[in-house]
Design a protein around this motif. Structure first.
Motif, PDB file in Angstrom:
ATOM      1  N   LYS A 447       0.823  -1.207   0.000  1.00  0.00           N
ATOM      2  CA  LYS A 447       0.000   0.000   0.000  1.00  0.00           C
ATOM      3  C   LYS A 447       0.858   1.259   0.000  1.00  0.00           C
ATOM      4  CE  LYS A 447      -3.543   2.320   2.801  1.00  0.00           C
ATOM      5  NZ  LYS A 447      -4.387   2.224   4.030  1.00  0.00           N
ATOM      6  N   TYR A 448       1.957   1.252   0.774  1.00  0.00           N
ATOM      7  CA  TYR A 448       2.804   2.429   0.872  1.00  0.00           C
ATOM      8  C   TYR A 448       4.011   2.379  -0.078  1.00  0.00           C
ATOM      9  CZ  TYR A 448       0.093   3.085   5.155  1.00  0.00           C
ATOM     10  OH  TYR A 448      -0.929   3.250   6.058  1.00  0.00           O
ATOM     11  N   LYS A 449       4.055   1.359  -0.939  1.00  0.00           N
ATOM     12  CA  LYS A 449       5.093   1.217  -1.980  1.00  0.00           C
ATOM     13  C   LYS A 449       6.488   1.112  -1.379  1.00  0.00           C
ATOM     14  CE  LYS A 449       2.345   3.715  -5.382  1.00  0.00           C
ATOM     15  NZ  LYS A 449       1.683   2.506  -5.824  1.00  0.00           N
ATOM     16  N   CYS A 450       6.635   0.329  -0.357  1.00  0.00           N
ATOM     17  CA  CYS A 450       7.952   0.002   0.206  1.00  0.00           C
ATOM     18  C   CYS A 450       8.407  -1.302  -0.462  1.00  0.00           C
ATOM     19  CB  CYS A 450       7.890  -0.144   1.717  1.00  0.00           C
ATOM     20  SG  CYS A 450       7.442   1.373   2.582  1.00  0.00           S
ATOM     21  N   HIS A 451       9.010  -1.202  -1.648  1.00  0.00           N
ATOM     22  CA  HIS A 451       9.288  -2.376  -2.470  1.00  0.00           C
ATOM     23  C   HIS A 451      10.265  -3.331  -1.788  1.00  0.00           C
ATOM     24  CE1 HIS A 451       7.001  -0.329  -5.482  1.00  0.00           C
ATOM     25  NE2 HIS A 451       7.910   0.654  -5.626  1.00  0.00           N
ATOM     26  N   GLU A 452      11.271  -2.810  -1.151  1.00  0.00           N
ATOM     27  CA  GLU A 452      12.235  -3.694  -0.499  1.00  0.00           C
ATOM     28  C   GLU A 452      11.570  -4.517   0.605  1.00  0.00           C
ATOM     29  OE1 GLU A 452      15.785  -1.835   0.829  1.00  0.00           O
ATOM     30  OE2 GLU A 452      16.138  -0.763  -1.054  1.00  0.00           O
ATOM     31  N   VAL A 453      10.671  -3.912   1.334  1.00  0.00           N
ATOM     32  CA  VAL A 453       9.976  -4.649   2.403  1.00  0.00           C
ATOM     33  C   VAL A 453       9.069  -5.713   1.800  1.00  0.00           C
ATOM     34  CG1 VAL A 453       8.425  -4.438   4.373  1.00  0.00           C
ATOM     35  CG2 VAL A 453      10.091  -2.629   3.896  1.00  0.00           C
ATOM     36  N   VAL A 454       8.468  -5.431   0.651  1.00  0.00           N
ATOM     37  CA  VAL A 454       7.606  -6.423  -0.011  1.00  0.00           C
ATOM     38  C   VAL A 454       8.440  -7.620  -0.441  1.00  0.00           C
ATOM     39  CG1 VAL A 454       6.132  -6.861  -2.004  1.00  0.00           C
ATOM     40  CG2 VAL A 454       5.942  -4.694  -0.766  1.00  0.00           C
ATOM     41  N   VAL A 455       9.582  -7.347  -1.061  1.00  0.00           N
ATOM     42  CA  VAL A 455      10.443  -8.444  -1.524  1.00  0.00           C
ATOM     43  C   VAL A 455      10.940  -9.260  -0.331  1.00  0.00           C
ATOM     44  CG1 VAL A 455      12.631  -8.968  -2.646  1.00  0.00           C
ATOM     45  CG2 VAL A 455      11.109  -7.223  -3.613  1.00  0.00           C
ATOM     46  N   GLU A 456      11.364  -8.598   0.722  1.00  0.00           N
ATOM     47  CA  GLU A 456      11.856  -9.313   1.898  1.00  0.00           C
ATOM     48  C   GLU A 456      10.756 -10.170   2.529  1.00  0.00           C
ATOM     49  OE1 GLU A 456      13.315  -6.315   4.462  1.00  0.00           O
ATOM     50  OE2 GLU A 456      15.051  -5.796   3.188  1.00  0.00           O
ATOM     51  N   THR A 457       9.565  -9.676   2.524  1.00  0.00           N
ATOM     52  CA  THR A 457       8.463 -10.445   3.111  1.00  0.00           C
ATOM     53  C   THR A 457       8.113 -11.652   2.252  1.00  0.00           C
ATOM     54  OG1 THR A 457       7.596  -8.393   4.047  1.00  0.00           O
ATOM     55  CG2 THR A 457       6.111 -10.289   3.994  1.00  0.00           C
ATOM     56  N   LEU A 458       8.134 -11.503   0.919  1.00  0.00           N
ATOM     57  CA  LEU A 458       7.855 -12.640   0.037  1.00  0.00           C
ATOM     58  C   LEU A 458       8.950 -13.704   0.145  1.00  0.00           C
ATOM     59  CD1 LEU A 458       6.535 -10.759  -3.126  1.00  0.00           C
ATOM     60  CD2 LEU A 458       5.210 -12.149  -1.509  1.00  0.00           C
ATOM     61  N   VAL A 459      10.180 -13.268   0.309  1.00  0.00           N
ATOM     62  CA  VAL A 459      11.264 -14.234   0.493  1.00  0.00           C
ATOM     63  C   VAL A 459      11.087 -14.972   1.805  1.00  0.00           C
ATOM     64  CG1 VAL A 459      13.747 -14.468   0.839  1.00  0.00           C
ATOM     65  CG2 VAL A 459      12.874 -12.947  -0.952  1.00  0.00           C
ATOM     66  N   SER A 478      15.798  -0.279  -9.751  1.00  0.00           N
ATOM     67  CA  SER A 478      15.346   0.071  -8.407  1.00  0.00           C
ATOM     68  C   SER A 478      15.949  -0.889  -7.385  1.00  0.00           C
ATOM     69  CB  SER A 478      13.823   0.031  -8.329  1.00  0.00           C
ATOM     70  OG  SER A 478      13.351  -1.277  -8.598  1.00  0.00           O
ATOM     71  N   PRO A 479      16.141  -0.429  -6.153  1.00  0.00           N
ATOM     72  CA  PRO A 479      16.695  -1.315  -5.112  1.00  0.00           C
ATOM     73  C   PRO A 479      15.830  -2.541  -4.880  1.00  0.00           C
ATOM     74  CG  PRO A 479      16.806   0.964  -4.417  1.00  0.00           C
ATOM     75  CD  PRO A 479      15.989   0.958  -5.659  1.00  0.00           C
TER      76      PRO A 479
END
Length: 497
Positions: A447-459, A478-479
């Motif tokens: 929702k807040y577009k924190c892409h790194e946190v999304v990737v870390e959570t999916l991993v 992008s990081p």
């Protein structure tokens, strides 16, 4: 002539007038019909002729009081005199012919159409004043007679209440005794008509003693409620407070006084009124202990706001950099407690606890919870972009001098506040990683577009397929994309099948 002769002559005249020689029926001055013969006989009478010869005998003023002949001759309007003579023609028509004297001729000249001034011009004030007073007196007499007649009539309470409900003319003044008035009130209560009940109650208040009125009112709760509603609608707070106190409804009386106290336009007057209301209506009532605490807090808040507003207004006028960068929009006076806390966190966030402007002092005195204080202070510092101050708020000491990040409102609420104030992505991502629950953290990160946190959570969830789908949507370079590609190439991660 001797006395004996005079007596004999008087006796002869009396015998003549009282005897049968004179027809008394034909010579009656009060008869409606007068004949010619009667008039001639009258003219021959020495006594009546003597009366007609005197011109000024019938001279009178306008108020029917006699005046002298000199006054009658000197003033045309001071008096009138008339000589009446009967002629055969006039006697047949029963209309006398009037011959005016000199004074009457002057009056006739004034009242004639050819005269330059009329009689009304001579006495205008007398005519208008007399007629106006007379009309007013007649009207007063008429009203008195009408009132007396109305009082004599028998009016029943049932009939009067029926007229009140139907909107017909009615009168309550005819009910004189206490029993009749109370019967009228009971009948109004019985028919459940609020307007009739209120009208009768007000009538009772005006016509019976206050002690008796209060006693009878207490016996009728329905009438009490309508009377209180009437007093509230007409802002008669003094009478309303007295009635509530008489009925031992202390809570309502205290709340009424509290509303009156906070309605004061001046802040100093409001503070004094609150203190007086607290002492008179809250402190000594066991059932109002909680309310007394709230009134005490309100008064203490005003006593804090007053010096803060005075000092900050002077600092703003002198060009303080904080107020210049963030100008004050409104005064702090009469603001709620949380607004006051936010104000002090925003402009005086680092003040010592012994100062009136200290947020911690406000939290302690007004017994605010940790969540209330944390949410307000975090919002103020986030708006100021004071990220290090946010770190201080969210850091707590652990065992053996260690520190850890703790949020009594939850890190999801912290991220929500940071996102509203446009916090940098790295600051937002830092606290996003502290959210408990993978699903909750993943949804907020998307929702807040924190892409790194999304990737870390999916991993962390070992969801390779969802990671590949999400990585395909990330912008090149992008990081978050780099982190996702490194995770997909890693051979140490055991993905879900």
């Amino acid at each position: 002539m001797s006395a004996l002769g005079r007596r004999r002559e008087s006796q002869d005249e009396e015998d003549y007038w009282m005897g049968s020689k004179v027809n008394r029926n034909k010579f009656n001055l009060f008869d409606d019909e007068v004949t010619v013969e009667t008039a001639e006989t009258l003219a021959k009478s020495k006594k009546l002729l003597t009366q007609f010869e005197d011109e000024d005998v019938d001279t009178v003023n306008w108020d029917d009081t006699p005046v002298s002949s000199e006054a009658a001759d000197s003033s045309p309007i001071s008096g009138v005199s008339a000589r009446v003579s009967f002629t055969p023609s006039s006697l047949d028509s029963t209309t006398p012919t009037v011959q005016y004297s000199k004074s009457q001729e002057k009056l006739h000249s004034l009242t004639s159409p050819s005269s330059a001034r009329s009689l009304e011009d001579e006495i205008p004030s007398y005519t208008s004043t007399s007629s106006g007073s007379k009309n007013q007196e007649e009207e007063v007499q008429y009203l008195r007679r009408a009132l007396k007649k109305a009082r004599e009539l028998k009016f029943s309470p049932d009939d009067t209440i029926r007229k009140m409900i139907l909107g017909e003319p009615y009168s309550l003044e005819v009910f004189r005794s206490k029993e009749e008035k109370l019967q009228l009130l009971d009948k109004a209560i019985q028919v459940h008509d609020g307007n009739a009940i209120t009208a009768v109650v007000l009538f009772l208040r005006q016509t019976i003693k206050p002690s008796l009125f209060n006693l009878e009112l207490q016996r009728r709760p329905v009438a009490v409620n309508h009377y209180l509603s009437y007093l509230r609608a007409h802002y008669d707070f003094k009478e309303l407070g007295d009635v509530l106190g008489m009925l031992n409804r202390t809570e309502e009386a205290a709340i009424l006084k509290y509303k009156q106290a906070i309605g004061a336009p001046d802040v100093r007057g409001k503070m004094n009124a609150l203190r007086g209301c607290l002492k008179a209506h809250f402190i000594h009532e066991p059932d109002l202990v909680n309310e007394a605490h709230l009134v005490e807090q309100h008064a203490a808040l005003l006593e804090r706001q007053w010096p803060i507003e005075d000092a900050d207004s002077k600092a703003e006028a002198q060009g303080d950099p904080v107020f210049k960068q963030y100008p004050r929009k409104v005064s702090i006076l009469n603001m709620p407690l949380i607004t006051t806390l936010y104000y002090c966190c925003f402009y005086h966030g680092r003040d010592a606890e012994n100062l009136l402007t200290s947020p911690l002092a406000i939290k302690k005195q007004h017994q605010l919870s940790d969540k209330q204080y944390m949410w307000t202070a975090l919002s103020a510092r986030s708006r100021l972009k004071h990220w290090t101050g946010i770190e201080e708020l969210l850091t707590a000491k652990g065992w053996f001098g260690s520190t850890k990040n703790v949020s009594v409102i939850g890190f999801d609420k912290v991220c929500e506040i940071l996102h509203k104030t446009s916090a940098p992505n790295d600051v937002l991502s830092k606290y996003m990683r502290m959210i408990d629950g993978s699903e909750r953290r993943l949804n907020l990160a998307r929702k807040y577009k924190c892409h790194e946190v999304v990737v870390e959570t999916l991993v962390h969830l070992r969801d390779r397929q969802e990671l590949q789908t999400y990585a395909s949507k990330l912008p090149p370079g992008s990081p978050g994309l780099k982190t996702a590609q490194d995770a997909l190439r890693s051979s140490t991660i055991k993905w879900k099948t």
